[in-house]
Write an enzyme that holds these catalytic residues in place. Sequence first.
Site, mmCIF file in Angstrom:
data_model
loop_
_atom_site.group_PDB
_atom_site.id
_atom_site.type_symbol
_atom_site.label_atom_id
_atom_site.label_comp_id
_atom_site.label_asym_id
_atom_site.label_seq_id
_atom_site.Cartn_x
_atom_site.Cartn_y
_atom_site.Cartn_z
ATOM 1 C CB CYS A 147 -0.982 -0.029 1.169
ATOM 2 S SG CYS A 147 -2.423 1.035 0.901
ATOM 3 C CE LYS A 168 -10.013 4.031 3.146
ATOM 4 N NZ LYS A 168 -10.190 3.973 4.621
ATOM 5 C CB SER A 196 -8.185 0.112 2.830
ATOM 6 O OG SER A 196 -8.499 1.169 3.712
ATOM 7 C CG HIS A 239 -4.123 -3.374 2.872
ATOM 8 N ND1 HIS A 239 -2.983 -3.155 3.612
ATOM 9 C CD2 HIS A 239 -4.595 -2.149 2.526
ATOM 10 C CE1 HIS A 239 -2.771 -1.850 3.723
ATOM 11 N NE2 HIS A 239 -3.732 -1.218 3.068
ATOM 12 C CD GLU A 241 -1.775 -6.594 4.529
ATOM 13 O OE1 GLU A 241 -1.883 -5.431 4.956
ATOM 14 O OE2 GLU A 241 -1.650 -6.858 3.310
ATOM 15 N NE ARG A 253 -10.065 4.364 10.779
ATOM 16 C CZ ARG A 253 -9.198 3.992 9.845
ATOM 17 N NH1 ARG A 253 -8.084 3.366 10.192
ATOM 18 N NH2 ARG A 253 -9.444 4.230 8.561
#
EC number: 2.3.1.46
Length: 333
Positions: A147, A168, A196, A239, A241, A253
Amino acid sequence: MTLLFDKTGPIDSPTLAPASVDNHCRSPDRSAAARVIEIGLVNNMSDAALRATERQFMRLLRAGSGEHLVRLHCFALPSVQRSPATRQRIDSLYADIADLRHTRLDALIVTGAEPRAATLQSEPYWDEMRALVDWAEANTRSTIWSCLAAHAAVLHLDGIERERLPQKCSGVFAGEQVNDDALLSDLPSPLKVPHSRLNDLAADRLAARGYEVLTHAPNAGVDIFARQGRSRFVFFQGHPEYDATSLQREYLRDIGRFLTGERHDYPEFPVDYFDADIEDALDAFRAEAEAARDPAIIARLPHLALRQGTAEGIETTANALFRNWLISLASEP
């Protein structure tokens, strides 16, 4: 924190379980003779995501290790902003980044970090990241840049600037293989990779500087790309992972930040992630939240459920990627 593990044994670490005598998990009948793959993890994720990131990469390396032994060394860039508690934890469990100069590693994994500045060059860790790129090029056989770290690496190496997205890029995107590469062996089609990010790297600009785009998602752009120099660099814009609920935690969040006034705009929910019925309920909750911006209404957030097959798709893709990466490391002298 240095861990030795293989696929047959559990990961034993201060992060995941009560530590045993030396925080190592090894197979006694093989470890003495087997070659160990030495991997460094430079974990620059935010305080809230630090431990989850450790777990995620440990899980993938263990799942992909097969018959090979893998030793994982944890580091962090010191200029990444930390709370006192997290700084103390890093100081007690991680190796000093300066120790890289004296550590023989086959490979490195470098995570992104939460953006703090408008440009990468203005980030407090920019100089440390540049030095890390140079060190990895000279001292590893392969490095994964994830990223924001991928964006920083290509900017330093070839002056390729990332571009700000209109909104985003968040969701689980279906990617397709666009070039043959051993890293992609036996990957599912389509790939399922969480993204993300607020910025993007254009495929044509990467290709013009000699980078090879390996996978691409129609709604997310370049996914995985690579560069062969003294070290083989593998770059993730997404991502892989992430575990199945990582995007959910980020979404919650950001809702919380909106309700407390820390951000001015209400977050979009991740693409192709939540069940369709849940998306309808989330739209209704958004209307309520925008009409009455009160942290207390978070209690009325609908129960969240992922789309069928999302968790399995993410896990299958990530496991295959890291298995192939470890195979390539084990096969080289």
